[in-house]
Each structure stands twice: as structure tokens, then as C-alpha cells.
Design a protein around this motif. Structure first.
Motif, mmCIF file in Angstrom:
data_model
loop_
_atom_site.group_PDB
_atom_site.id
_atom_site.type_symbol
_atom_site.label_atom_id
_atom_site.label_comp_id
_atom_site.label_asym_id
_atom_site.label_seq_id
_atom_site.Cartn_x
_atom_site.Cartn_y
_atom_site.Cartn_z
ATOM 1 N N GLY A 233 84.877 -24.485 -58.414
ATOM 2 C CA GLY A 233 86.095 -23.775 -58.605
ATOM 3 C C GLY A 233 86.878 -23.920 -57.223
ATOM 4 N N GLY A 234 87.460 -22.581 -56.867
ATOM 5 C CA GLY A 234 88.344 -22.559 -55.772
ATOM 6 C C GLY A 234 87.389 -22.458 -54.402
ATOM 7 N N LEU A 235 86.132 -22.258 -54.430
ATOM 8 C CA LEU A 235 85.334 -22.060 -53.433
ATOM 9 C C LEU A 235 84.926 -23.448 -52.850
ATOM 10 N N VAL A 236 84.964 -23.304 -51.326
ATOM 11 C CA VAL A 236 84.699 -24.366 -50.585
ATOM 12 C C VAL A 236 83.653 -24.096 -49.316
ATOM 13 N N LEU A 237 82.501 -24.482 -49.382
ATOM 14 C CA LEU A 237 81.742 -24.050 -48.347
ATOM 15 C C LEU A 237 81.249 -25.229 -47.678
ATOM 16 N N THR A 238 81.185 -25.361 -46.133
ATOM 17 C CA THR A 238 80.762 -26.720 -45.603
ATOM 18 C C THR A 238 79.726 -26.268 -44.472
ATOM 19 N N ASP A 239 78.896 -25.617 -44.872
ATOM 20 C CA ASP A 239 77.761 -25.605 -43.740
ATOM 21 C C ASP A 239 76.386 -25.343 -44.730
ATOM 22 N N SER A 240 75.382 -25.945 -44.417
ATOM 23 C CA SER A 240 74.180 -26.176 -45.308
ATOM 24 C C SER A 240 73.674 -24.745 -45.345
ATOM 25 N N SER A 241 73.513 -23.937 -44.165
ATOM 26 C CA SER A 241 72.672 -22.572 -44.356
ATOM 27 C C SER A 241 73.710 -21.648 -45.109
ATOM 28 N N VAL A 242 74.958 -21.852 -45.005
ATOM 29 C CA VAL A 242 75.924 -21.020 -45.624
ATOM 30 C C VAL A 242 75.585 -21.233 -47.351
ATOM 31 N N ILE A 243 75.803 -22.486 -47.592
ATOM 32 C CA ILE A 243 75.605 -22.966 -48.855
ATOM 33 C C ILE A 243 74.278 -22.444 -49.571
ATOM 34 N N ALA A 244 73.028 -22.620 -48.890
ATOM 35 C CA ALA A 244 71.756 -22.268 -49.481
ATOM 36 C C ALA A 244 71.736 -20.772 -49.536
ATOM 37 N N GLU A 245 72.220 -20.032 -48.665
ATOM 38 C CA GLU A 245 72.104 -18.372 -48.804
ATOM 39 C C GLU A 245 73.128 -18.064 -50.043
ATOM 40 N N TYR A 246 74.361 -18.767 -50.228
ATOM 41 C CA TYR A 246 75.107 -18.418 -51.147
ATOM 42 C C TYR A 246 74.414 -18.627 -52.540
ATOM 43 N N LEU A 247 73.621 -19.869 -52.619
ATOM 44 C CA LEU A 247 73.024 -20.175 -53.978
ATOM 45 C C LEU A 247 71.931 -19.274 -54.190
ATOM 46 N N ASP A 248 71.199 -18.832 -53.175
ATOM 47 C CA ASP A 248 69.955 -17.823 -53.445
ATOM 48 C C ASP A 248 70.717 -16.512 -54.078
ATOM 49 N N GLU A 249 71.801 -15.990 -53.441
ATOM 50 C CA GLU A 249 72.362 -14.798 -53.697
ATOM 51 C C GLU A 249 72.988 -14.807 -55.274
ATOM 52 N N GLN A 250 73.627 -16.073 -55.342
ATOM 53 C CA GLN A 250 74.533 -16.220 -56.699
ATOM 54 C C GLN A 250 73.368 -16.713 -57.822
ATOM 55 N N PHE A 251 72.374 -17.271 -57.568
ATOM 56 C CA PHE A 251 71.431 -17.712 -58.520
ATOM 57 C C PHE A 251 69.961 -17.288 -57.911
ATOM 58 N N PRO A 252 69.466 -16.071 -58.189
ATOM 59 C CA PRO A 252 68.406 -15.602 -57.652
ATOM 60 C C PRO A 252 67.020 -16.033 -57.862
ATOM 61 N N GLU A 253 66.939 -16.759 -59.221
ATOM 62 C CA GLU A 253 65.704 -17.452 -59.467
ATOM 63 C C GLU A 253 65.417 -18.840 -59.490
ATOM 64 N N PRO A 254 64.610 -19.550 -58.737
ATOM 65 C CA PRO A 254 63.491 -18.725 -58.061
ATOM 66 C C PRO A 254 64.040 -18.291 -56.797
ATOM 67 N N ARG A 255 63.399 -17.175 -56.136
ATOM 68 C CA ARG A 255 64.175 -16.805 -54.912
ATOM 69 C C ARG A 255 63.577 -17.762 -53.687
ATOM 70 N N LEU A 256 64.416 -18.189 -52.675
ATOM 71 C CA LEU A 256 64.072 -19.143 -51.699
ATOM 72 C C LEU A 256 63.907 -18.365 -50.256
ATOM 73 N N MET A 257 64.533 -17.228 -50.347
ATOM 74 C CA MET A 257 64.477 -16.293 -49.209
ATOM 75 C C MET A 257 63.515 -14.998 -49.314
ATOM 76 N N PRO A 258 62.481 -14.572 -48.248
ATOM 77 C CA PRO A 258 61.841 -13.458 -48.388
ATOM 78 C C PRO A 258 62.792 -12.125 -48.576
ATOM 79 N N VAL A 259 62.199 -11.252 -49.345
ATOM 80 C CA VAL A 259 62.923 -10.036 -49.517
ATOM 81 C C VAL A 259 62.651 -8.935 -48.470
#
Length: 245
Positions: free
Chosen positions: A55-81
Motif C-alpha cells: 500500500g502506502g508503506l515503503v521499507l528499504t532495510d531487510s532488518s526493518v522489513i523482517a521485524e515488521y513482518l514478525d510483528e504484523q504477522f506473528p505466526e510463526p514467530r521468528l524472534m524470541p520473546v
């Protein structure tokens, strides 16, 4: 969601594997920064891939993208709690992106494979030699002390495992594999992660991208089942500049 970036990039690979693990639908514009047009440079002012567009979201760093994906779509979780484990996972991802990126990509893969293919010039052999004799061994010595004897870093396959192993795929393309006798933990983890079906699926597309010309690449990828964007931000001629593969 759209991902701009070559399948062969370790940073793009990291994000695509995360998306595969989460069962997300996405399209890819498989370009490298060298061939990005003005619109690509507008979206990614640091000339980095991957670029995520949702949509209107543009992210340009792999770490930022990966963390966003893990927060927005938490299953399966890819970062420890647990906070300490989460912090350690972030550090190991940063070590992979920064140090392994330097020694494997800019010190080996780029001068040995990318530079001759893109610019038609011989790569920096002195840089390659230094990487193989000192820089890579030092990085792997550190990793050997950080990785477990068996299993993944934090139980199930996670972002730290994915980030580390991703760079060894590019190293393999350049002819390097970790010595199992010297770095048994590194070799085992890399083998286990790269053997995962999500990595194998992306790997098949990487091999097509590596083996086809720019003119026939999109068609070959589509015939192999890749979901590509209708339009590309790539151009026919490469141009130099600060960029991250």
C-alpha cells in the motif's frame, strides 16, 4: 506486498524466506541496485535491496522489513520473546548483515562474480585473497563460539538463523564452504538452515536468475512459478553508486 530485489541477494533472500515461512503472498521485481532506475532510487535513497511496498508503506532495510513482518504477522514467530534472547538475536542478525556481508559479499562474491559480470572487469584478487585467508576465518571463529552444538539458535528456525545462513549461499556460489573440521557448529547450522524447504524454494529461483540473461530472465522466472510484478524498476544498463546487494 511487493519486494524489489534480486533473489540472489542475501538480504532479499532473508526477507523472502521469512515471508515463505509465514505463508504470505507477494510479488517480486528481481533487480539488483546496479540496474535500478530513477524510481528505484527514489524509493530506496540508500540504493538498498530489498524494498518492501505494501500500500502506502515503503521499507528499504531487510532488518526493518523482517521485524515488521514478525510483528504484523506473528505466526510463526521468528524472534524470541524473552528480552535477553531477543537482544542476542538482533545482535547476531546485525553481525551477519554487517560482518558476513562485508567478508562474503564485498570481499568475495562481488569481486569474484558480480564485478566481472556487471562491469566486464577483473575483480580485486587481493581483496579475495585477504577475505579467504584472514577475514572470513576470523568471522567464522567468532560464530563458532556463538552457535549451539545442535538445533537452531533459539529453538525453532528464526530470523537469526536465517540471517546467518543466507550469506553462506552467496559464499557457496563463489566457491567457499565452511570447513566442518574447523567450524563444525557453523557448518552444521548452515547446512540445516539452507536445507529447509523455504530456502530450497528460493534457491531454485536464484539458480534461474544466475543462469539466464537479463533479457530472458523474467520469462524464465515466471515459467518456473515465480510471481513477478507486472512492471519493473530495472533498466538495461548498470550504473555505479553506493548500494547494498
Amino acid at each position: 506486498m511487493k519486494i524489489i530485489g534480486s533473489y540472489v541477494s542475501p538480504y532479499v533472500r532473508k526477507v523472502l524466506v521469512c515471508m515463505e515461512l509465514k505463508g504470505l503472498e507477494f510479488e517480486v521485481d528481481p533487480i539488483t541496485p546496479f540496474f535500478g532506475n530513477d524510481e528505484f532510487r527514489r524509493l530506496s535513497p540508500l540504493c538498498r535491496i530489498p524494498v518492501l511496498i505494501e500500500g502506502g508503506l515503503v521499507l528499504t532495510d531487510s532488518s526493518v522489513i523482517a521485524e515488521y513482518l514478525d510483528e504484523q504477522f506473528p505466526e510463526p514467530r521468528l524472534m524470541p520473546v524473552e528480552p535477553k534472547e531477543r537482544a542476542r538475536a538482533r545482535w547476531l542478525e546485525e553481525f551477519a548483515d554487517t560482518r558476513l556481508g562485508d567478508v562474503f559479499i564485498w570481499g568475495l562474491f562481488y569481486p569474484k562474480m558480480v564485478h566481472p559480470r556487471v562491469w566486464g572487469e577483473v575483480g580485486d584478487q587481493a581483496r579475495i585473497d585477504k577475505s579467504l585467508t584472514s577475514d572470513i576465518p576470523a568471522a567464522l571463529d567468532y560464530l563458532e563460539g556463538e552457535l549451539p552444538e545442535g538445533g537452531f539458535l533459539f529453538g525453532s528456525l528464526g530470523l537469526a538463523d536465517i540471517s546467518i545462513a543466507s550469506f553462506f549461499r552467496n559464499a557457496a556460489y563463489a566457491g567457499f564452504a565452511p570447513d566442518r573440521a574447523r567450524w563444525p557448529r557453523v557448518a552444521r547450522l548452515v547446512h540445516d538452515v539452507l536445507s529447509h524447504p523455504a530456502f530450497e524454494k528460493i534457491h531454485r529461483l536464484e539458480m534461474i536468475q544466475l543462469s539466464t540473461s537479463i533479457e530472458g530472465r523474467r520469462q524464465a522466472l515466471q515459467e518456473a512459478g515465480a510471481k513477478l510484478t507486472e512492471e519493473t524498476l530495472g533498466q538495461r544498463e548498470p550504473r555505479k553508486g553506493v548500494m547494498r546487494l
